[in-house]
Design a protein around this motif. Structure first.
Motif, PDB file in Angstrom:
ATOM      1  N   MET A   1       4.849  -9.079  -8.433  1.00  0.00           N
ATOM      2  CA  MET A   1       4.093  -8.796  -7.171  1.00  0.00           C
ATOM      3  C   MET A   1       2.594  -8.904  -7.179  1.00  0.00           C
ATOM      4  SD  MET A   1       4.371  -5.608  -4.501  1.00  0.00           S
ATOM      5  CE  MET A   1       3.372  -5.251  -3.228  1.00  0.00           C
ATOM      6  N   SER A   2       2.053 -10.027  -6.265  1.00  0.00           N
ATOM      7  CA  SER A   2       0.625  -9.762  -6.520  1.00  0.00           C
ATOM      8  C   SER A   2      -0.018  -8.876  -5.150  1.00  0.00           C
ATOM      9  CB  SER A   2       0.034 -11.300  -6.240  1.00  0.00           C
ATOM     10  OG  SER A   2      -1.145 -11.491  -6.132  1.00  0.00           O
ATOM     11  N   ARG A   3      -0.280  -7.698  -5.540  1.00  0.00           N
ATOM     12  CA  ARG A   3      -0.730  -6.785  -4.309  1.00  0.00           C
ATOM     13  C   ARG A   3      -1.950  -7.051  -3.967  1.00  0.00           C
ATOM     14  NH1 ARG A   3       2.433  -3.258  -8.142  1.00  0.00           N
ATOM     15  NH2 ARG A   3       3.817  -1.907  -6.686  1.00  0.00           N
ATOM     16  N   GLN A   4      -2.971  -7.495  -4.754  1.00  0.00           N
ATOM     17  CA  GLN A   4      -4.089  -8.165  -4.290  1.00  0.00           C
ATOM     18  C   GLN A   4      -4.150  -9.079  -3.486  1.00  0.00           C
ATOM     19  OE1 GLN A   4      -6.945  -6.243  -4.802  1.00  0.00           O
ATOM     20  NE2 GLN A   4      -6.472  -4.809  -6.326  1.00  0.00           N
ATOM     21  N   GLU A   5      -3.567 -10.100  -3.598  1.00  0.00           N
ATOM     22  CA  GLU A   5      -3.150 -11.407  -2.803  1.00  0.00           C
ATOM     23  C   GLU A   5      -2.707 -10.979  -1.593  1.00  0.00           C
ATOM     24  OE1 GLU A   5      -4.548 -14.470  -3.069  1.00  0.00           O
ATOM     25  OE2 GLU A   5      -5.880 -13.834  -4.787  1.00  0.00           O
ATOM     26  N   LEU A   6      -1.444 -10.165  -1.799  1.00  0.00           N
ATOM     27  CA  LEU A   6      -0.745  -9.775  -0.474  1.00  0.00           C
ATOM     28  C   LEU A   6      -1.850  -9.112   0.425  1.00  0.00           C
ATOM     29  CD1 LEU A   6       1.749  -9.510   1.037  1.00  0.00           C
ATOM     30  CD2 LEU A   6       2.484  -7.504  -0.294  1.00  0.00           C
ATOM     31  N   ALA A   7      -2.583  -7.973  -0.253  1.00  0.00           N
ATOM     32  CA  ALA A   7      -3.525  -7.249   0.706  1.00  0.00           C
ATOM     33  C   ALA A   7      -4.184  -8.203   1.420  1.00  0.00           C
ATOM     34  CB  ALA A   7      -4.021  -6.299  -0.250  1.00  0.00           C
ATOM     35  N   ARG A   8      -5.061  -9.217   0.693  1.00  0.00           N
ATOM     36  CA  ARG A   8      -6.020  -9.863   1.079  1.00  0.00           C
ATOM     37  C   ARG A   8      -5.438 -10.849   2.268  1.00  0.00           C
ATOM     38  NH1 ARG A   8      -8.688 -10.286  -3.935  1.00  0.00           N
ATOM     39  NH2 ARG A   8      -7.178 -11.800  -4.795  1.00  0.00           N
ATOM     40  N   VAL A  40      -0.615  -2.783  13.820  1.00  0.00           N
ATOM     41  CA  VAL A  40       0.164  -3.548  13.173  1.00  0.00           C
ATOM     42  C   VAL A  40       1.272  -2.442  12.948  1.00  0.00           C
ATOM     43  CG1 VAL A  40       0.466  -4.703  11.255  1.00  0.00           C
ATOM     44  CG2 VAL A  40      -1.395  -4.921  12.497  1.00  0.00           C
ATOM     45  N   ALA A  41       0.941  -1.104  12.438  1.00  0.00           N
ATOM     46  CA  ALA A  41       2.107  -0.533  11.682  1.00  0.00           C
ATOM     47  C   ALA A  41       2.912  -0.170  12.973  1.00  0.00           C
ATOM     48  CB  ALA A  41       1.586   0.810  11.322  1.00  0.00           C
ATOM     49  N   GLY A  42       2.604   0.098  13.971  1.00  0.00           N
ATOM     50  CA  GLY A  42       3.265   0.242  15.275  1.00  0.00           C
ATOM     51  C   GLY A  42       4.114  -0.701  15.871  1.00  0.00           C
ATOM     52  N   LEU A  43       3.734  -1.893  15.605  1.00  0.00           N
ATOM     53  CA  LEU A  43       4.592  -3.170  15.812  1.00  0.00           C
ATOM     54  C   LEU A  43       5.643  -3.455  14.826  1.00  0.00           C
ATOM     55  CD1 LEU A  43       1.596  -5.500  17.262  1.00  0.00           C
ATOM     56  CD2 LEU A  43       3.395  -4.434  18.435  1.00  0.00           C
ATOM     57  N   ALA A  44       5.339  -3.143  13.709  1.00  0.00           N
ATOM     58  CA  ALA A  44       6.198  -3.509  12.495  1.00  0.00           C
ATOM     59  C   ALA A  44       7.059  -2.108  12.537  1.00  0.00           C
ATOM     60  CB  ALA A  44       5.459  -3.535  11.264  1.00  0.00           C
ATOM     61  N   ALA A  45       7.111  -0.853  13.146  1.00  0.00           N
ATOM     62  CA  ALA A  45       7.880   0.192  12.993  1.00  0.00           C
ATOM     63  C   ALA A  45       7.727   0.798  11.417  1.00  0.00           C
ATOM     64  CB  ALA A  45       9.106  -0.067  13.293  1.00  0.00           C
ATOM     65  N   VAL A  46       6.611   0.724  10.862  1.00  0.00           N
ATOM     66  CA  VAL A  46       6.217   1.581   9.875  1.00  0.00           C
ATOM     67  C   VAL A  46       5.160   2.554   9.953  1.00  0.00           C
ATOM     68  CG1 VAL A  46       7.117  -0.482   8.257  1.00  0.00           C
ATOM     69  CG2 VAL A  46       4.658  -0.145   8.831  1.00  0.00           C
ATOM     70  N   SER A  47       4.974   3.422   8.919  1.00  0.00           N
ATOM     71  CA  SER A  47       3.972   4.588   9.021  1.00  0.00           C
ATOM     72  C   SER A  47       2.802   3.895   8.969  1.00  0.00           C
ATOM     73  CB  SER A  47       4.275   5.661   8.201  1.00  0.00           C
ATOM     74  OG  SER A  47       3.923   5.181   6.798  1.00  0.00           O
ATOM     75  N   VAL A  48       1.724   4.472   9.573  1.00  0.00           N
ATOM     76  CA  VAL A  48       0.467   3.911   9.613  1.00  0.00           C
ATOM     77  C   VAL A  48      -0.323   3.846   7.913  1.00  0.00           C
ATOM     78  CG1 VAL A  48      -2.126   4.102  10.082  1.00  0.00           C
ATOM     79  CG2 VAL A  48      -0.220   4.644  11.691  1.00  0.00           C
ATOM     80  N   ASP A  49       0.243   5.150   7.493  1.00  0.00           N
ATOM     81  CA  ASP A  49      -0.098   5.444   5.684  1.00  0.00           C
ATOM     82  C   ASP A  49       0.571   4.381   4.777  1.00  0.00           C
ATOM     83  OD1 ASP A  49      -0.943   6.929   3.683  1.00  0.00           O
ATOM     84  OD2 ASP A  49       1.090   7.009   3.182  1.00  0.00           O
ATOM     85  N   TYR A  50       1.747   3.808   4.967  1.00  0.00           N
ATOM     86  CA  TYR A  50       2.331   2.914   4.501  1.00  0.00           C
ATOM     87  C   TYR A  50       1.882   1.599   4.596  1.00  0.00           C
ATOM     88  CZ  TYR A  50       6.044  -0.051   2.669  1.00  0.00           C
ATOM     89  OH  TYR A  50       6.876  -0.835   1.805  1.00  0.00           O
ATOM     90  N   TYR A  51       1.386   1.135   5.781  1.00  0.00           N
ATOM     91  CA  TYR A  51       0.549  -0.070   6.063  1.00  0.00           C
ATOM     92  C   TYR A  51      -0.564  -0.185   5.272  1.00  0.00           C
ATOM     93  CZ  TYR A  51      -1.054  -4.484   7.862  1.00  0.00           C
ATOM     94  OH  TYR A  51      -1.535  -5.749   7.912  1.00  0.00           O
ATOM     95  N   VAL A  52      -1.548   0.906   5.744  1.00  0.00           N
ATOM     96  CA  VAL A  52      -2.830   1.063   4.990  1.00  0.00           C
ATOM     97  C   VAL A  52      -2.770   0.944   3.596  1.00  0.00           C
ATOM     98  CG1 VAL A  52      -4.606   2.912   4.376  1.00  0.00           C
ATOM     99  CG2 VAL A  52      -3.706   2.315   6.915  1.00  0.00           C
ATOM    100  N   ARG A  53      -1.797   1.554   2.745  1.00  0.00           N
ATOM    101  CA  ARG A  53      -1.721   1.317   1.491  1.00  0.00           C
ATOM    102  C   ARG A  53      -1.222  -0.382   0.994  1.00  0.00           C
ATOM    103  NH1 ARG A  53       2.659   4.876  -0.803  1.00  0.00           N
ATOM    104  NH2 ARG A  53       3.444   5.300   1.376  1.00  0.00           N
ATOM    105  N   LEU A  54      -0.672  -0.892   1.893  1.00  0.00           N
ATOM    106  CA  LEU A  54      -0.177  -2.249   1.617  1.00  0.00           C
ATOM    107  C   LEU A  54      -1.549  -3.199   1.534  1.00  0.00           C
ATOM    108  CD1 LEU A  54       2.914  -3.223   3.564  1.00  0.00           C
ATOM    109  CD2 LEU A  54       2.793  -3.103   1.187  1.00  0.00           C
ATOM    110  N   GLU A  55      -2.336  -2.797   2.782  1.00  0.00           N
ATOM    111  CA  GLU A  55      -3.704  -3.538   2.818  1.00  0.00           C
ATOM    112  C   GLU A  55      -4.671  -3.125   1.707  1.00  0.00           C
ATOM    113  OE1 GLU A  55      -5.669  -4.112   6.353  1.00  0.00           O
ATOM    114  OE2 GLU A  55      -4.082  -5.314   7.294  1.00  0.00           O
TER     115      GLU A  55
END
Length: 275
Positions: A1-8, A40-55
């Motif tokens: 998994m390329s976390r940096q590329e996915l986040a960007r 984005v988190a709301g539209l994807a039905a995930v927690s804001v904290d989870y999405y922030v950590r992805l980015e």
């Protein structure tokens, strides 16, 4: 998994979206362009904290379900969606269903070609948009505008089509759509209806026809103009798995004059959902 590329990649696509693109209020205190992470988190039905950590490239390995939800929230194209799955090192699940909205640059063709009938269809031959000339030339599409349904169940067919009838072409495309979108409920209902009500469809389905979009000529029986000989050229929109059909007549022919007559008789309207 390329976390940096996915986040960007996620940040880039989020910042390019406008709230209006998703029907969200713009608000007055946006300090940066694009959507907010919580939107984005709301539209994807995930927690804001989870999405922030992805980015921020510090999240867990996202599941296929989460990636699908985020791709949908960010309005990613099929190619972008596949790219997100590659960056996450996850096998992509098949898309739930075909894209059923029309991009603005595709919709613009409908108004820029007034002497050409233009019809945009999704992978199931559902008509997503058409211009006034296409309406006047091809007639009423009904409450469930679908070219395969129109052909097999309503008996609206071109006379003397060159290059073969439309039936095998429609079945080839519907077979391909069924392979790509096995979870799409509208497609399942369409196929079930066609199998139940059309013997021709059932026979063609068993032959596994294969067809690529291209050029065809046909003669249409118009209620006011009589027989109109037209060219039908199809342009694929691969990023959305859609097709645009352009209906024209050879210059200087009676059919070309008939199309010009129709152009003068129609009034512009909006023919589909645009994005």
């Amino acid at each position: 998994m390329s976390r940096q590329e996915l986040a960007r990649f996620l940040r880039d696509r989020r910042e390019k979206l406008r709230p209006a693109d998703l029907g969200l209020p713009a608000g007055t205190r946006r300090r940066t362009p694009g959507l907010r992470r919580e939107e984005v988190a709301g539209l994807a039905a995930v927690s804001v904290d989870y999405y922030v950590r992805l980015e921020q490239a510090r999240g867990p390995h996202p599941s296929a379900r989460v990636l699908d939800a985020v791709a949908g929230a960010l309005r990613l194209s099929p190619a972008e969606r596949a790219h997100v799955f590659r960056l996450a090192g996850t096998d992509p699940a098949p898309p739930i269903g075909p894209v059923r909205t029309v991009r603005p640059h595709v919709a613009g063709l409908l108004t820029r070609l007034p002497e050409t009938g233009v019809v945009v269809t999704d992978a199931t031959y559902t008509v997503l948009a058409r211009n006034p000339l296409a309406d006047a030339l091809l007639g009423d599409f009904g409450p469930h505008p679908n070219l395969a349904r129109r052909y097999f169940l309503q008996g609206q067919r071109a006379e003397r089509p060159e290059g073969g009838p439309f039936g095998p072409i429609a079945v080839a495309r519907l077979r391909a759509a069924a392979d790509r979108y096995p979870r799409d409920e509208p497609l399942r209902r369409l196929l079930a209806d066609l199998r139940e009500r059309s013997e021709e469809f059932r026979e063609l389905w068993r032959t596994h026809p294969v067809h690529a979009p291209g050029h065809r000529r046909k003669t249409l029986a118009h209620p006011d103009l009589g027989r109109v000989r037209v060219n039908c050229d199809v342009l694929a929109v691969p990023e959305d798995d859609q097709q645009i059909a352009f209906v024209t007549a050879d210059p200087g022919t009676p059919s070309a004059r008939a199309l010009r007559h129709l152009v003068r008789s129609v009034r512009p309207h909006h023919g589909g959902d645009l994005r």
